[in-house]
Design a protein around this motif. Structure first.
Motif, PDB file in Angstrom:
ATOM      1  N   GLY A 128       0.833  -1.199   0.000  1.00 33.10           N
ATOM      2  CA  GLY A 128       0.000   0.000   0.000  1.00 33.10           C
ATOM      3  C   GLY A 128       0.862   1.242   0.000  1.00 33.10           C
ATOM      4  N   THR A 129       0.285   2.336  -0.403  1.00 32.15           N
ATOM      5  CA  THR A 129       1.004   3.606  -0.457  1.00 32.15           C
ATOM      6  C   THR A 129       0.527   4.506   0.670  1.00 32.15           C
ATOM      7  OG1 THR A 129       1.216   3.461  -2.865  1.00 32.15           O
ATOM      8  CG2 THR A 129       1.527   5.622  -1.873  1.00 32.15           C
ATOM      9  N   VAL A 130       1.405   4.815   1.597  1.00 31.61           N
ATOM     10  CA  VAL A 130       1.059   5.694   2.715  1.00 31.61           C
ATOM     11  C   VAL A 130       0.958   7.126   2.191  1.00 31.61           C
ATOM     12  CG1 VAL A 130       1.800   6.623   4.937  1.00 31.61           C
ATOM     13  CG2 VAL A 130       2.126   4.190   4.418  1.00 31.61           C
ATOM     14  N   THR A 131      -0.187   7.737   2.418  1.00 30.90           N
ATOM     15  CA  THR A 131      -0.427   9.094   1.911  1.00 30.90           C
ATOM     16  C   THR A 131      -0.209  10.169   2.952  1.00 30.90           C
ATOM     17  OG1 THR A 131      -2.798   8.817   2.379  1.00 30.90           O
ATOM     18  CG2 THR A 131      -2.034   8.297   0.143  1.00 30.90           C
ATOM     19  N   SER A 132      -0.413   9.828   4.228  1.00 31.17           N
ATOM     20  CA  SER A 132      -0.226  10.841   5.273  1.00 31.17           C
ATOM     21  C   SER A 132      -0.157  10.190   6.642  1.00 31.17           C
ATOM     22  CB  SER A 132      -1.373  11.863   5.251  1.00 31.17           C
ATOM     23  OG  SER A 132      -2.610  11.235   5.551  1.00 31.17           O
ATOM     24  N   LEU A 133       0.356  10.956   7.582  1.00 30.33           N
ATOM     25  CA  LEU A 133       0.356  10.544   8.982  1.00 30.33           C
ATOM     26  C   LEU A 133      -0.921  11.047   9.644  1.00 30.33           C
ATOM     27  CD1 LEU A 133       4.040  11.534   9.863  1.00 30.33           C
ATOM     28  CD2 LEU A 133       3.191   9.250   9.288  1.00 30.33           C
ATOM     29  N   VAL A 134      -1.427  10.277  10.600  1.00 31.35           N
ATOM     30  CA  VAL A 134      -2.630  10.655  11.328  1.00 31.35           C
ATOM     31  C   VAL A 134      -2.216  11.300  12.651  1.00 31.35           C
ATOM     32  CG1 VAL A 134      -4.745   9.859  12.428  1.00 31.35           C
ATOM     33  CG2 VAL A 134      -3.993   8.820  10.277  1.00 31.35           C
ATOM     34  N   GLU A 135      -2.581  12.556  12.821  1.00 31.11           N
ATOM     35  CA  GLU A 135      -2.201  13.292  14.034  1.00 31.11           C
ATOM     36  C   GLU A 135      -3.418  13.553  14.903  1.00 31.11           C
ATOM     37  OE1 GLU A 135      -0.127  17.550  15.337  1.00 31.11           O
ATOM     38  OE2 GLU A 135      -0.111  16.900  13.240  1.00 31.11           O
ATOM     39  N   GLU A 136      -3.216  13.408  16.202  1.00 26.81           N
ATOM     40  CA  GLU A 136      -4.286  13.665  17.157  1.00 26.81           C
ATOM     41  C   GLU A 136      -3.685  14.284  18.416  1.00 26.81           C
ATOM     42  OE1 GLU A 136      -7.090  10.902  19.954  1.00 26.81           O
ATOM     43  OE2 GLU A 136      -7.062  10.398  17.807  1.00 26.81           O
ATOM     44  N   ALA A 164      -7.049   3.177   7.068  1.00 22.38           N
ATOM     45  CA  ALA A 164      -6.280   3.784   8.151  1.00 22.38           C
ATOM     46  C   ALA A 164      -5.690   2.664   8.989  1.00 22.38           C
ATOM     47  CB  ALA A 164      -7.163   4.681   9.009  1.00 22.38           C
ATOM     48  N   ALA A 165      -4.488   2.903   9.490  1.00 22.28           N
ATOM     49  CA  ALA A 165      -3.847   1.952  10.393  1.00 22.28           C
ATOM     50  C   ALA A 165      -3.352   2.726  11.599  1.00 22.28           C
ATOM     51  CB  ALA A 165      -2.680   1.247   9.710  1.00 22.28           C
ATOM     52  N   SER A 166      -3.510   2.160  12.773  1.00 23.65           N
ATOM     53  CA  SER A 166      -3.104   2.849  13.993  1.00 23.65           C
ATOM     54  C   SER A 166      -2.099   2.022  14.768  1.00 23.65           C
ATOM     55  CB  SER A 166      -4.323   3.148  14.884  1.00 23.65           C
ATOM     56  OG  SER A 166      -4.968   1.934  15.255  1.00 23.65           O
ATOM     57  N   ALA A 167      -1.217   2.724  15.461  1.00 21.64           N
ATOM     58  CA  ALA A 167      -0.201   2.071  16.289  1.00 21.64           C
ATOM     59  C   ALA A 167       0.362   3.089  17.261  1.00 21.64           C
ATOM     60  CB  ALA A 167       0.917   1.493  15.427  1.00 21.64           C
ATOM     61  N   SER A 168       1.012   2.594  18.297  1.00 26.50           N
ATOM     62  CA  SER A 168       1.606   3.490  19.282  1.00 26.50           C
ATOM     63  C   SER A 168       2.793   4.259  18.706  1.00 26.50           C
ATOM     64  CB  SER A 168       2.056   2.693  20.509  1.00 26.50           C
ATOM     65  OG  SER A 168       0.962   2.027  21.105  1.00 26.50           O
ATOM     66  N   LEU A 169       3.525   3.612  17.780  1.00 28.11           N
ATOM     67  CA  LEU A 169       4.711   4.241  17.201  1.00 28.11           C
ATOM     68  C   LEU A 169       4.737   3.978  15.702  1.00 28.11           C
ATOM     69  CD1 LEU A 169       7.435   5.732  17.625  1.00 28.11           C
ATOM     70  CD2 LEU A 169       8.488   3.491  18.007  1.00 28.11           C
ATOM     71  N   THR A 170       4.924   5.035  14.921  1.00 26.79           N
ATOM     72  CA  THR A 170       5.058   4.922  13.473  1.00 26.79           C
ATOM     73  C   THR A 170       6.491   5.275  13.096  1.00 26.79           C
ATOM     74  OG1 THR A 170       2.742   5.515  13.062  1.00 26.79           O
ATOM     75  CG2 THR A 170       4.286   5.786  11.233  1.00 26.79           C
ATOM     76  N   ILE A 171       7.175   4.356  12.421  1.00 27.83           N
ATOM     77  CA  ILE A 171       8.569   4.567  12.038  1.00 27.83           C
ATOM     78  C   ILE A 171       8.646   4.687  10.523  1.00 27.83           C
ATOM     79  CG2 ILE A 171      10.919   3.657  12.130  1.00 27.83           C
ATOM     80  CD1 ILE A 171      10.069   2.093  14.638  1.00 27.83           C
ATOM     81  N   VAL A 172       9.134   5.820  10.067  1.00 28.09           N
ATOM     82  CA  VAL A 172       9.237   6.101   8.634  1.00 28.09           C
ATOM     83  C   VAL A 172      10.635   5.728   8.158  1.00 28.09           C
ATOM     84  CG1 VAL A 172       9.167   7.902   6.863  1.00 28.09           C
ATOM     85  CG2 VAL A 172       7.524   7.951   8.762  1.00 28.09           C
ATOM     86  N   CYS A 173      10.695   4.794   7.232  1.00 31.51           N
ATOM     87  CA  CYS A 173      11.979   4.434   6.619  1.00 31.51           C
ATOM     88  C   CYS A 173      11.729   4.029   5.171  1.00 31.51           C
ATOM     89  CB  CYS A 173      12.706   3.346   7.402  1.00 31.51           C
ATOM     90  SG  CYS A 173      11.690   2.004   8.009  1.00 31.51           S
ATOM     91  N   ASP A 174      11.111   4.951   4.436  1.00 33.69           N
ATOM     92  CA  ASP A 174      10.733   4.674   3.048  1.00 33.69           C
ATOM     93  C   ASP A 174      11.717   5.262   2.047  1.00 33.69           C
ATOM     94  OD1 ASP A 174       9.961   7.202   3.804  1.00 33.69           O
ATOM     95  OD2 ASP A 174       8.054   7.188   2.745  1.00 33.69           O
ATOM     96  N   GLY A 175      12.968   5.506   2.494  1.00 30.46           N
ATOM     97  CA  GLY A 175      14.036   5.792   1.554  1.00 30.46           C
ATOM     98  C   GLY A 175      14.234   7.238   1.173  1.00 30.46           C
ATOM     99  N   CYS A 176      15.093   7.418   0.168  1.00 29.81           N
ATOM    100  CA  CYS A 176      15.534   8.761  -0.197  1.00 29.81           C
ATOM    101  C   CYS A 176      14.433   9.607  -0.821  1.00 29.81           C
ATOM    102  CB  CYS A 176      16.734   8.678  -1.140  1.00 29.81           C
ATOM    103  SG  CYS A 176      16.404   7.797  -2.684  1.00 29.81           S
ATOM    104  N   PHE A 177      13.377   8.967  -1.351  1.00 22.87           N
ATOM    105  CA  PHE A 177      12.289   9.729  -1.971  1.00 22.87           C
ATOM    106  C   PHE A 177      11.078   9.821  -1.047  1.00 22.87           C
ATOM    107  CE2 PHE A 177      14.643   7.841  -5.580  1.00 22.87           C
ATOM    108  CZ  PHE A 177      15.031   9.018  -6.208  1.00 22.87           C
ATOM    109  N   SER A 178      11.288   9.734   0.248  1.00 21.13           N
ATOM    110  CA  SER A 178      10.197   9.738   1.219  1.00 21.13           C
ATOM    111  C   SER A 178       9.284  10.951   1.044  1.00 21.13           C
ATOM    112  CB  SER A 178      10.774   9.743   2.643  1.00 21.13           C
ATOM    113  OG  SER A 178       9.741   9.902   3.595  1.00 21.13           O
ATOM    114  N   ASN A 179       7.981  10.687   1.023  1.00 19.32           N
ATOM    115  CA  ASN A 179       7.017  11.791   0.948  1.00 19.32           C
ATOM    116  C   ASN A 179       6.500  12.193   2.324  1.00 19.32           C
ATOM    117  OD1 ASN A 179       5.509   9.475   1.414  1.00 19.32           O
ATOM    118  ND2 ASN A 179       3.770  10.158   0.189  1.00 19.32           N
ATOM    119  N   LEU A 180       6.995  11.535   3.372  1.00 19.48           N
ATOM    120  CA  LEU A 180       6.596  11.868   4.741  1.00 19.48           C
ATOM    121  C   LEU A 180       7.670  12.656   5.474  1.00 19.48           C
ATOM    122  CD1 LEU A 180       5.078   8.412   5.763  1.00 19.48           C
ATOM    123  CD2 LEU A 180       3.871  10.406   4.860  1.00 19.48           C
ATOM    124  N   ARG A 181       8.837  12.795   4.843  1.00 17.39           N
ATOM    125  CA  ARG A 181       9.983  13.435   5.491  1.00 17.39           C
ATOM    126  C   ARG A 181       9.660  14.859   5.954  1.00 17.39           C
ATOM    127  NH1 ARG A 181      13.512  13.105   1.365  1.00 17.39           N
ATOM    128  NH2 ARG A 181      14.477  11.182   2.089  1.00 17.39           N
TER     129      ARG A 181
END
Length: 524
Positions: A176-184, A202-219
């Protein structure tokens, strides 16, 4: 450590550089190879899930299943965390970078219990590099203590890592392609993503770790990205060709920088550094013409014909060399590692070593915890990560930037030309000089002071070559400019990496972060 010790080390480096002006030694080589290949794609269900027996809530979401993401998923799951990995494409990647894992990275892979991922993919052992300079001069640079690196097809290695992670029952690997982080309330609670079928979830977790490489769209949500593109790599594969010396790669350091190493038993990867923020177009033949007219004449005789054949086959690919210093913005519930966080020039191939080092460090920091739900407390605790990763990241990042800056500069400036000569001759000294640099480059000895020592020793060596045996006014002027140029290369890199955090970590409050006090009860 105080400033007197640093100053004393610099002085010692200068003296050392003069004393060892002309030393030399040789190297031996050994041959080994593997024969098997890995699967092309991972088996998955219609929605991309590769592990269907995942049960319970998720502790950690990992965005990206590359080297860092897959290794981290396996490491955290082995420690009992429930992990969901969301990867944009689970088919075998077809990339021209991430094909050389240095000796230090191999050690980190073994620490994670993933060393068997190098088996069955026809990976090659590399014991040394042949550094080739102008006029055919060359020297062998070996890893210290009989260490070695491994080279391979990037995609095969990735699939092995993914298979290993997906084999654990508490890992869910999904396409799947992550489009955004969910903030609350100022804390990240999960992600929004789109499945391969186009369904938005939507997926939820206590900790989200971004490691999608040099072209990360969440950086951009988690740091202040300032990305430089000093050059591009043009990538070729020399097929059905054996290097003259088994288990040896090449650094060709002439007017162009070329790196070659085996990626299978019958294929050689060849990278050509193309300076500038714009590359010659491939479609109209400009890139092929550039490689034939500018680069081919600089290739060693043993590689020249195979290089020309590879160009004529037309399978030329390019990749931008991106540089980005680590500048994370602490965010409760979210974290970054690997190339999403920090990139260095790819000329030394240190990216996977830094990424795996990040994985080992983060795993060790999370081990004392039994609950990740207090996002603010976890975020405060993990501020120590950026300080503790400095030695490895600093050594590999700085050496990559220094090597590229020195050898990509024009010979029209006498001081820069002299610096190239001094750098190559310093490598040719052998012993603690070449092995010391290889230990830094490969992550075997990520000691910041050792790197500073070698940088100033090289500078002193260059000055010594100019001033000995008899200095002339012209040589004194060139030496003075060389010191200015050398300092202009080294000190900006030190500043970007962070002098205080690198050399005086004990003065940083984050260095003393301890795990937050938690209940010893297991998470329900």
């Amino acid at each position: 450590m105080d400033s007197k010790h640093v100053f004393g080390g610099v002085v010692a480096a200068f003296l050392f550089g003069f004393v060892v002006l002309y030393s030399s030694r040789g190297r031996e080589n050994i041959k080994a190879s593997e024969k098997n290949r890995s699967k092309k794609t991972l088996e998955s269900s219609g929605n991309g899930v590769c592990r269907s027996n995942f049960a319970g809530n998720t502790d950690v979401i990992i965005v990206g299943a590359g080297v860092a993401g897959s290794a981290l998923a396996y490491a955290l799951a082995k420690d009992g965390w429930r992990v969901q990995v969301i990867e944009r494409d689970l088919t075998e990647p077809d990339r021209i970078v991430g094909e050389l894992l240095h000796a230090g990275g191999c050690i980190k892979l073994a620490e994670l219990g993933l060393e068997d991922c190098l088996d069955g993919i026809d990976s090659q052992i590399v014991f040394s590099f042949a550094a080739v300079h102008k006029d055919g001069r060359r020297t062998a640079i070996s890893y210290p203590s009989n260490a070695c690196s491994r080279s391979f097809h990037h995609g095969r290695f990735i699939q092995k890592l993914r298979e290993k992670a997906a084999s654990l029952p508490n890992v869910k690997l999904e396409q799947g392609t992550v489009t955004s982080l969910v903030e609350e309330n100022g804390s990240i609670k999960g992600v929004l993503y789109k499945t391969k079928a186009g369904q938005e979830l939507a997926a939820s977790a206590s900790l989200t770790i971004v490691c999608d490489g040099c072209f990360s769209n969440l950086r951009r949500n988690l740091c202040n990205p300032k990305i430089e593109v000093p050059s591009y790599f043009g990538g070729l594969v020399l097929e059905n060709y054996n290097l003259p010396y088994a288990n040896r790669a090449y650094f060709i350091l002439k007017d162009s920088i070329v790196v070659t190493y085996p990626i299978s038993s019958n294929e050689i990867r060849c990278f050509v550094d193309v300076p500038g923020s714009k590359q010659p177009p491939i479609s109209n033949g400009e890139m092929a013409s550039y490689l034939k007219t500018v680069v081919a004449p600089q290739m060693p005789p043993e590689l020249h014909n195979a290089f020309i054949c590879a160009i004529e086959k037309g399978n030329i690919r390019t990749m931008p060399n991106r540089i980005m210093a680590a500048s994370p913005s602490p965010t409760p519930g979210a974290f970054m590692i690997g190339d999403s966080l920090n990139m260095r020039h790819a000329v030394t191939g240190g990216g996977m070593t830094v990424g795996l080092s990040d994985v080992v460090l983060l795993r060790d920091l999370l081990r004392p915890l039994n609950d990740l739900r207090d996002g603010a407390a976890i975020c405060k605790y993990l501020e120590s990560f950026d300080i503790l990763r400095k030695p490895t990241a600093f050594a590999i990042n700085t050496l990559a930037s220094t090597l590229h800056t020195v050898f990509s500069s024009s010979d029209q400036d006498p001081s820069r030309k002299e610096m190239k000569e001094a750098f190559f001759n310093y490598l040719s000294l052998g012993g603690v000089f070449s092995e010391g640099l290889m230990a830094l480059l490969s992550g075997l000895n990520p000691a910041p002071l050792s790197l500073v020592f070698h940088c100033f020793a090289m500078l002193a060596y260059a000055v010594g070559r100019l001033l000995l045996p008899f200095p002339t006014p012209k040589r004194v002027c060139i030496a003075a400019k060389l010191i200015l140029v050398g300092s202009g290369i080294i000190f900006p890199i030190l500043k970007v990496e962070g002098i205080r955090a690198t050399f005086f970590p004990a003065t940083m409050p984050a260095y003393y972060r301890t795990p937050p006090v938690q209940s010893t009860d297991d998470i329900e």
